[in-house]
Design an enzyme around this catalytic site. Structure first.
Site, PDB file in Angstrom:
ATOM      1  N   GLU A 129      35.064  14.590  43.896  1.00 25.80           N
ATOM      2  CA  GLU A 129      35.955  13.488  44.261  1.00 25.80           C
ATOM      3  C   GLU A 129      37.303  13.720  43.595  1.00 25.80           C
ATOM      4  O   GLU A 129      37.425  14.590  42.715  1.00 25.80           O
ATOM      5  CB  GLU A 129      35.339  12.148  43.843  1.00 25.80           C
ATOM      6  N   PRO A 130      38.324  12.999  44.021  1.00 26.15           N
ATOM      7  CA  PRO A 130      39.630  13.167  43.372  1.00 26.15           C
ATOM      8  C   PRO A 130      39.501  12.921  41.866  1.00 26.15           C
ATOM      9  O   PRO A 130      39.030  11.869  41.443  1.00 26.15           O
ATOM     10  CB  PRO A 130      40.498  12.083  44.037  1.00 26.15           C
ATOM     11  N   ILE A 346      44.265  48.824  53.098  1.00 30.05           N
ATOM     12  CA  ILE A 346      43.827  50.032  53.795  1.00 30.05           C
ATOM     13  C   ILE A 346      44.168  49.947  55.283  1.00 30.05           C
ATOM     14  O   ILE A 346      44.574  50.938  55.907  1.00 30.05           O
ATOM     15  CB  ILE A 346      42.315  50.256  53.587  1.00 30.05           C
ATOM     16  N   HIS A 347      44.050  48.765  55.845  1.00 33.70           N
ATOM     17  CA  HIS A 347      44.362  48.566  57.265  1.00 33.70           C
ATOM     18  C   HIS A 347      45.867  48.565  57.540  1.00 33.70           C
ATOM     19  O   HIS A 347      46.281  48.648  58.702  1.00 33.70           O
ATOM     20  CB  HIS A 347      43.758  47.248  57.769  1.00 33.70           C
ATOM     21  N   GLY A 348      46.664  48.416  56.470  1.00 29.96           N
ATOM     22  CA  GLY A 348      48.110  48.380  56.678  1.00 29.96           C
ATOM     23  C   GLY A 348      48.521  47.160  57.482  1.00 29.96           C
ATOM     24  O   GLY A 348      47.926  46.086  57.358  1.00 29.96           O
ATOM     25  N   GLY A 349      49.524  47.310  58.337  1.00 31.51           N
ATOM     26  CA  GLY A 349      50.037  46.181  59.124  1.00 31.51           C
ATOM     27  C   GLY A 349      48.970  45.527  59.974  1.00 31.51           C
ATOM     28  O   GLY A 349      48.968  44.291  60.161  1.00 31.51           O
ATOM     29  N   GLU A 372      31.442  25.314  43.890  1.00 29.44           N
ATOM     30  CA  GLU A 372      30.326  25.504  42.965  1.00 29.44           C
ATOM     31  C   GLU A 372      30.849  25.815  41.560  1.00 29.44           C
ATOM     32  O   GLU A 372      30.222  26.498  40.778  1.00 29.44           O
ATOM     33  CB  GLU A 372      29.375  26.619  43.441  1.00 29.44           C
ATOM     34  N   SER A 375      36.396  29.660  38.914  1.00 25.76           N
ATOM     35  CA  SER A 375      36.260  30.788  37.991  1.00 25.76           C
ATOM     36  C   SER A 375      36.563  30.355  36.550  1.00 25.76           C
ATOM     37  O   SER A 375      35.929  30.827  35.596  1.00 25.76           O
ATOM     38  CB  SER A 375      37.197  31.927  38.399  1.00 25.76           C
ATOM     39  N   GLU A 376      37.494  29.436  36.399  1.00 23.03           N
ATOM     40  CA  GLU A 376      37.861  28.966  35.052  1.00 23.03           C
ATOM     41  C   GLU A 376      36.685  28.221  34.408  1.00 23.03           C
ATOM     42  O   GLU A 376      36.391  28.398  33.213  1.00 23.03           O
ATOM     43  CB  GLU A 376      39.097  28.069  35.129  1.00 23.03           C
TER      44      GLU A 376
END
Length: 393
Positions: A129-130, A346-349, A372, A375-376
């Site tokens: 929740e907020p 790797i795919h570039g543009g 869930e 990371s912190e």
């Protein structure tokens, strides 16, 4: 330590069927899911028939009864495609369903779990929740006794929940609410089972998100929602915080595995592109700097897979149900972000273009580092837990 309900042989068949479903039925329709912002009904029905809405629910209640070691193998397959597919039945098996499995009364289990396992009931985990996200102690949603007699208690729930997965399609909300201020006896947080049609429950508009199209979230408001005493999970006011923490910790191992599956897909897309796309007449995969990026991707995937499997084993043996889940979630969700970033590079543009899988993956996996527990929060759990353990020696 619990014994798995599904034998290794039977599980291999479940895993093979899931892999076939994901790669032949879902992968070809990823663009449809993205464009329409919904998982097609026929794929939903197929998932129901395969038992995917209840793979982690015990067989006693109509589920497949997979343990966490099997769960993570399945999650790595589900992560290979649009994460909306897994999200569709993720709360039934995970954070919502596991609250009932672990803490519900026999009456509550018999009332709800079979429907959850079959997919006829969509359960939603209403915690965030907020002002109270990764740390539930800031919870403001309140549940107060309505003055009814002790032999027929009822509760009035009031508050707002935010970013609730599957809220627009939910039949049942697993709602966390404060019944008293935190004190020496506990956090004062209880958990209630609230059917979606209960008067006073209002689901907001579907959220517009950066990625994970087809995985629906929304706000849920509870305005003087009256529920009977039988709605209190476990029949105790003090179960809520523990249920939330245990359910989230288990869910973190699942999310880590999901991240590994998505990282494998990003790696496969990168290798395939590098082997065929040319620059100046030479396949870009022959360039050493491209090979170095692929090597980093592969290393992350292999490390993540090993960590997830080890963490699931430690959960089952009860050797570690706190530090390891947070470490796995932290490493694997950060890892998939790096692997997805390298895939775009790797795919570039072309990697920046819509309708290219790595562009979708890049957006989808950003959320994995947030829900869930961010990371912190995982770093605080890991670091704080290790220091406290050392101080007790």
């Amino acid at each position: 330590m619990t014994t798995a309900e599904v034998s290794d042989e039977d599980f291999r068949e479940v895993l093979a069927q899931t892999r076939h479903f994901v790669r032949t039925a879902v992968v070809p329709r990823e663009q449809e899911i993205l464009t329409d912002d919904r998982v097609p009904d026929d794929l939903r029905e197929q998932a129901k028939k395969m038992g995917l809405f209840g793979y982690a629910i015990p067989q006693e209640w109509g589920g497949l009864g997979l343990d966490l070691a099997q769960d993570v193998e399945l999650a790595m397959e589900l992560g290979y495609t649009s994460l909306a597919l897994r999200s569709m039945f993720g709360t039934n098996n995970g954070i919502a369903g596991q609250v009932l499995v672990g803490y519900g009364t026999d009456e509550q289990k018999s009332r709800w779990l079979e429907g959850i396992a079959s997919g006829d009931v969509v359960a939603s985990f209403a915690l965030t929740e907020p002002g109270a996200g990764s740390n539930p102690s800031g919870l403001r949603t309140k549940a107060v006794r309505d003055g009814s007699p002790d032999d027929d208690p009822a509760w009035i729930i009031t508050g707002q929940k935010q970013y609730i997965t599957n809220a627009p399609t939910a039949d049942l909300f697993v709602v966390f609410a404060r019944t008293r201020p935190a004190d020496a006896n506990g956090a004062g947080i209880a958990v209630f089972l609230v059917p979606a049609e209960t008067p006073g429950v209002e689901v907001g508009a579907k959220d517009k998100k950066m990625g994970q199209e087809g995985a629906w979230t929304a706000d849920v408001n509870f305005s003087d929602v009256r529920v009977p005493g039988s709605a209190l999970v476990g029949g105790s006011e003090d179960i809520g915080y523990r249920a939330a923490m245990t359910s989230l910790a288990r869910g973190r191992v699942h999310i880590a595995a999901l991240a590994v599956g998505t990282a494998q897909r990003a790696l496969d897309e990168s290798v395939s592109y590098a082997a065929t796309a040319t620059q100046g007449g030479t396949a870009i995969g022959e360039f050493q700097l491209v090979q170095a990026m692929i090597a980093d991707q592969q290393t992350g995937v292999l490390a993540g897979r090993a960590l997830v499997r080890d963490t699931a084993r430690k959960w089952i043996t009860e050797e570690d149900r706190r530090i390891a889940p947070s470490a796995a979630k932290l490493f694997c969700t950060e890892m998939v972000g790096k692997v997805a970033d390298l895939a775009v590079q790797i795919h570039g543009g072309s990697g920046y273009m819509r309708e290219v899988p790595v562009e979708r993956i890049y957006r989808d996996v950003r959320l994995l580092r947030l829900y869930e527990g961010t990371s912190e929060i995982q770093r605080l759990i890991i670091g704080g837990g290790l220091v406290k353990a050392a101080q007790k020696r």
